[in-house]
Design a protein around this motif. Structure first.
Motif, short mmCIF file in Angstrom:
data_model
loop_
_atom_site.label_atom_id
_atom_site.label_comp_id
_atom_site.label_asym_id
_atom_site.label_seq_id
_atom_site.Cartn_x
_atom_site.Cartn_y
_atom_site.Cartn_z
N PRO A 77 0.79 -1.23 0.00
CA PRO A 77 0.00 0.00 0.00
C PRO A 77 0.82 1.28 0.00
CG PRO A 77 0.07 -0.91 2.20
CD PRO A 77 0.80 -1.88 1.31
N THR A 78 2.15 1.17 0.11
CA THR A 78 2.97 2.39 0.08
C THR A 78 2.90 3.05 -1.30
OG1 THR A 78 4.98 1.16 -0.52
CG2 THR A 78 4.53 1.48 1.83
N ASN A 79 2.46 2.29 -2.32
CA ASN A 79 2.28 2.84 -3.67
C ASN A 79 0.82 3.20 -3.93
OD1 ASN A 79 5.03 2.53 -4.60
ND2 ASN A 79 4.66 0.33 -4.55
N GLY A 80 0.01 3.31 -2.89
CA GLY A 80 -1.40 3.66 -3.04
C GLY A 80 -1.97 4.06 -1.69
N ASN A 81 -3.16 3.58 -1.40
CA ASN A 81 -3.75 3.83 -0.09
C ASN A 81 -4.88 2.84 0.18
OD1 ASN A 81 -6.50 5.25 -0.73
ND2 ASN A 81 -5.00 6.26 -2.04
N ASN A 123 -0.37 -9.89 -12.60
CA ASN A 123 0.92 -9.62 -11.98
C ASN A 123 2.02 -9.81 -13.03
OD1 ASN A 123 3.29 -9.62 -10.48
ND2 ASN A 123 2.42 -10.78 -8.79
N PRO A 124 2.82 -8.78 -13.29
CA PRO A 124 3.85 -8.92 -14.34
C PRO A 124 4.97 -9.88 -13.99
CG PRO A 124 4.05 -6.81 -13.21
CD PRO A 124 2.76 -7.42 -12.72
N LEU A 125 5.13 -10.23 -12.69
CA LEU A 125 6.14 -11.20 -12.25
C LEU A 125 7.55 -10.83 -12.70
CD1 LEU A 125 4.33 -14.65 -12.78
CD2 LEU A 125 4.43 -13.22 -10.74
N THR A 126 7.89 -9.56 -12.58
CA THR A 126 9.27 -9.16 -12.91
C THR A 126 10.16 -9.16 -11.68
OG1 THR A 126 8.70 -6.83 -12.58
CG2 THR A 126 8.46 -7.73 -14.80
N SER A 127 9.56 -9.33 -10.50
CA SER A 127 10.34 -9.30 -9.26
C SER A 127 11.23 -10.53 -9.14
CB SER A 127 9.40 -9.24 -8.05
OG SER A 127 10.11 -9.43 -6.85
N ALA A 128 12.36 -10.32 -8.50
CA ALA A 128 13.27 -11.44 -8.25
C ALA A 128 12.79 -12.29 -7.08
CB ALA A 128 14.67 -10.92 -7.95
N LEU A 129 11.83 -11.78 -6.30
CA LEU A 129 11.30 -12.52 -5.16
C LEU A 129 10.23 -13.48 -5.63
CD1 LEU A 129 11.01 -9.56 -2.61
CD2 LEU A 129 12.86 -11.23 -2.84
N ASP A 135 2.59 -13.58 -6.01
CA ASP A 135 2.35 -14.59 -7.04
C ASP A 135 1.27 -15.59 -6.66
OD1 ASP A 135 4.49 -13.25 -7.99
OD2 ASP A 135 5.93 -14.87 -7.79
N ARG A 136 0.92 -15.68 -5.37
CA ARG A 136 -0.13 -16.58 -4.93
C ARG A 136 -1.34 -15.73 -4.54
NH1 ARG A 136 2.60 -20.48 -0.56
NH2 ARG A 136 0.89 -21.87 -1.11
N GLN A 137 -2.52 -16.11 -5.04
CA GLN A 137 -3.69 -15.24 -4.92
C GLN A 137 -4.92 -16.06 -4.53
OE1 GLN A 137 -3.92 -13.45 -8.79
NE2 GLN A 137 -1.93 -12.44 -8.60
N THR A 171 -6.22 0.54 -2.92
CA THR A 171 -5.44 0.96 -4.07
C THR A 171 -4.00 0.70 -3.71
OG1 THR A 171 -7.04 2.68 -4.62
CG2 THR A 171 -4.88 2.83 -5.64
N ALA A 172 -3.38 -0.27 -4.37
CA ALA A 172 -2.02 -0.69 -4.01
C ALA A 172 -1.34 -1.24 -5.26
CB ALA A 172 -2.08 -1.75 -2.91
N THR A 173 -0.17 -1.80 -5.07
CA THR A 173 0.50 -2.51 -6.16
C THR A 173 0.90 -3.89 -5.66
OG1 THR A 173 2.69 -1.68 -5.52
CG2 THR A 173 1.46 -0.37 -7.14
N TYR A 174 1.14 -4.80 -6.60
CA TYR A 174 1.75 -6.06 -6.19
C TYR A 174 3.11 -5.75 -5.58
CZ TYR A 174 -1.72 -8.59 -8.95
OH TYR A 174 -2.89 -9.11 -9.44
N PHE A 175 3.48 -6.46 -4.52
CA PHE A 175 4.75 -6.18 -3.86
C PHE A 175 5.92 -6.29 -4.83
CE2 PHE A 175 8.54 -7.45 -1.49
CZ PHE A 175 8.63 -6.39 -0.61
N ASP A 176 6.79 -5.30 -4.79
CA ASP A 176 7.98 -5.23 -5.63
C ASP A 176 7.64 -5.09 -7.11
OD1 ASP A 176 10.73 -4.97 -5.38
OD2 ASP A 176 11.13 -7.04 -5.95
N GLU A 177 6.38 -4.68 -7.41
CA GLU A 177 5.95 -4.45 -8.80
C GLU A 177 5.26 -3.07 -8.84
OE1 GLU A 177 6.70 -6.46 -11.11
OE2 GLU A 177 6.94 -8.45 -10.23
N PRO A 178 6.03 -1.97 -8.70
CA PRO A 178 5.43 -0.65 -8.54
C PRO A 178 4.56 -0.19 -9.70
CG PRO A 178 7.79 -0.48 -8.94
CD PRO A 178 7.50 -1.93 -8.69
N GLY A 179 4.67 -0.81 -10.86
CA GLY A 179 3.85 -0.39 -12.00
C GLY A 179 2.54 -1.13 -12.12
#
Length: 269
Positions: free
Chosen positions: A129-133, A184-190, A195-197, A149-157
């Motif tokens: 939620p740091t990228n939204g609220n 989820n674009p899954l570009t994160s290295a984590l 990735d689980r929903q 309103t948020a982003t997937y973790f480590d996926e700010p876009g």
């Protein structure tokens, strides 16, 4: 003259998640008896106030516990969920609202964990939620809305937006605005970063698992007092990184209503 007649009412589309709105409008009426041929109405302004927004989680892996009747606009004294009236709601940064005294910060969703933890509802995944609220408000004296309103973790876009609505008068629970949940674009290295929903609801400890369902538009279903109603995606299974119910992109909401079995009926819209 490029004008066109508008003989009926005008529908205003509310923002998602709901928020205070100001709409300004003006109209003119063709009037051949008037020297100018038309009459211009005085400008008007409509202010839509749906309650003061209370901030929810603002940092990653945070839980904010609220008391419904303590919200502005006099929220309900309690919220019914799977037959129990709860006087506190735990709003998680990871897309769900749980009930109980021991909320978990768990960000890695799974059906097994949904059967062993507190009762909850939402789109449970690793969100930031740091990228939204995240906001909470009483939309009426008997209803509470939690907007994400948020982003997937480590996926700010990858902007994720939806809201959860509880109606204390009917016992209904709605997941709405789901068309604003992107893949989820899954570009994160984590490997576990969102990735689980888990989409849906669970009565928590002691729940039974009838297996995932697809919440399709126009589809309906039902569950008993101990049955989870959910759809599920696991990044380890491959495929599109989004729960199947959301892959078509046209599911607006899932509406859960209490049934005679102590569980919920659901309708997809």
């Amino acid at each position: 003259n490029l004008s066109a007649p508008f003989p009926g009412d005008h529908t205003l589309v509310a923002p998602t998640p709901p928020q205070p709105t100001v709409v300004s409008a003006q109209m003119y009426i063709i009037d051949q008896s008037h020297p100018d041929g038309f009459v211009l109405a005085q400008g008007s302004q409509l202010t839509v106030s749906i309650g003061q927004l209370v901030p929810g989680p603002t940092i990653d892996e945070e839980i904010v516990t609220i008391t419904p009747e303590g919200l502005p606009v006099c929220g309900p004294a309690s919220i019914p969920f799977f037959g129990t009236a709860y006087t506190q709601l735990n709003v998680h940064s990871n897309g769900r609202v749980s009930f109980g005294n021991y909320p978990s910060i768990d960000f890695s969703a799974s059906p097994a964990e949904a059967m062993a933890g507190d009762p909850f509802v939402g789109f449970w995944t690793d969100l930031d939620p740091t990228n939204g609220n995240v906001t909470i408000h009483a939309s009426t004296p008997s209803a509470i809305v939690v907007g994400y309103t948020a982003t997937y973790f480590d996926e700010p876009g990858a902007n994720v937006s939806f809201y959860i609505r509880f109606d204390a008068a009917t016992g209904g629970v709605d997941l709405v605005g789901l068309q604003f949940i992107p893949v989820n674009p899954l570009t994160s290295a984590l490997a576990t970063a969102g990735d689980r929903q888990f989409l849906g609801l669970s009565p928590g400890l002691g729940a039974t698992d009838p297996g995932p369902v697809t919440f399709g538009v126009g589809a309906v279903g039902s569950g008993g007092s101990s049955a989870m109603l959910y759809d599920w995606y696991d990044h380890l299974s491959g495929g599109t990184p989004l729960v199947p119910s959301l892959q078509a992109g046209n599911l607006y909401g899932i509406f859960f209503s209490p049934n005679g079995q102590g569980g919920y009926d659901w309708t997809g819209l």
